[in-house]
Design an enzyme around this catalytic site. Structure first.
Site: not given
Ligand code: FE2
Ligand code: FE2
Length: 389
Positions: A24, A78, A80, A82, A145, A164, A192, A223
């Protein structure tokens, strides 16, 4: 696909995305990983999943350890995608699994996947989930996040599954911090933070406070690589970043039409140089905004220059300024500069945004057409007088 053993009965079963270059808007030159972790105990537990297109890779790693239908709990730290994208297909494979998540996690997952018939167990901060010989404790970390974020702590193995937080976008066949060049890992952790976590410093600070009582030997983020040899180092960096601590350093960001704004940029650099303040020259034509943010994370001074084009700053500068404003670094000193032909709005426009962002301001510099040597010298001398040290 092979799983990676982290400690006895705990495995990394995520996926490596070697090819992603844009996350993104964030330039991920080194790719990334989506980390999922499998805990084998009386209750078989998976912590987070992967981006949906990597589901098969994750499933093959899980299957190398255990039959996926035996999974009892899937922790979703989380929403999100991913980290949750693999959930709908995983639930097909693990029919009896309960989803362990935060209240906002439940709402978010239901909204994303129309998941009203999934079996949710909602955790508050401090709640404990018994896995048999081990237990997971949950701490909400809202806005690190998204509003739904939480982290999961495995007390018996002293592992924090931080999602994250503490991540880095690095694709690697290595799994741990001591198997990879450390300076690259730290720089990517900074990039990051600067591009994803920076707006949420006060929430990071609260999250770090909530974690202070925990004995953490391993931080397993969602990640990049796992921290096991440098845990105190990365926690210290996060404390520094969350407090908006900066270094004596200037980032000079600009775009230029006929090199006049660039010449002003170099006159500004000379002032910092003369004062012994380190600089980074960042021409927006050759540097990506997400890489510039890595330097902004450390820099006390942010100087931003644009000539005037059609009564405006250049679009490249406007784009960076929008990005910078959204990421909201604090305790910075700003400076606007640029050249112009007749109307000259760009410098005032930049200064306005820097002011709105709460930056302290150095005197702006606006020069008509091509700056003379005397004018450039004046830029350097005037700035040096403002940099009292
Ligand atoms: Fe995230
Ligand atoms: Fe992430």
């Amino acid at each position: 696909m092979k799983p990676v053993k982290i400690t006895d009965n705990i495995y990394w079963v995520g996926a490596v995305d070697w090819n992603i270059r844009n996350f993104h808007g964030y330039l991920t030159q080194k790719g990334t990983t989506y980390n999922a972790y499998l805990i084998i105990d009386e209750k078989i537990t998976l912590v987070d999943t992967v981006k949906s297109s990597f589901f098969d890779e994750m499933l093959s790693r899980i299957s190398a350890v255990v039959d996926p239908s035996k999974i009892d709990y899937i922790v979703s730290n989380h929403v999100e995608m991913d980290h949750s994208g693999g959930l709908p297909r995983l639930i097909e494979a693990a029919k009896n699994a309960r989803i362990i998540t935060s209240p906002n996690g439940e709402r978010g997952l239901k909204a994303h996947y129309k998941a009203d018939n999934w079996d949710f167990a909602v955790m508050k901060t401090g709640d404990r989930l018994d896995l048999g010989k081990r237990s997971l404790t949950f701490v909400h970390t809202p806005m690190v996040h998204w509003p739904d974020n939480m982290v999961s702590y495995l007390k018996e193995d002293k592992i924090l599954f931080s999602n994250d937080a503490f991540g880095q976008h690095i694709a690697s066949s290595e799994c741990f911090d001591d198997e990879f060049p450390f300076d690259i890992m730290l720089e990517e952790a900074g990039k990051y933070y600067a591009n994803i976590v920076l707006p949420y410093g006060s929430q990071v600070h609260k999250a770090l406070e909530a974690l202070t009582g925990l004995d953490i030997e391993i931080i397993a983020p969602s990640h990049g690589l796992i921290w096991r040899s440098y845990v105190p180092k990365i926690v210290k960096e996060y404390e520094k970043w969350a407090a908006n601590e900066t270094e004596d350093m200037a980032v000079i960001v600009y775009d230029t039409m006929w090199n006049s704004t660039e010449r002003i940029a170099y006159a500004i650099q000379k002032a910092f140089d003369d004062k012994g303040i380190s600089t980074k020259m960042m021409n927006l034509k050759t540097n990506h905004i997400s890489d510039i943010m890595t330097h902004v994370l450390k820099a006390r001074y942010i100087c931003l220059g644009s000539p005037t084009l059609n009564n405006n700053m250049l679009p490249t500068v406007a784009s960076f300024l929008t990005y910078l404003k959204g990421l909201a670094p604090k305790k910075r000193i700003g400076m606007a500069f640029g050249s112009f032909g007749w109307s000259g709005q760009s410098v005032g426009q930049i200064e306005e945004v820097l002011k709105e962002a709460g930056f302290e301001l150095l005197n702006k510099v606006s020069i008509r057409y091509i700056p003379s040597e005397e004018q450039l010298q004046e830029v350097t001398e005037s700035l040096k007088k403002q940099l009292v040290r």
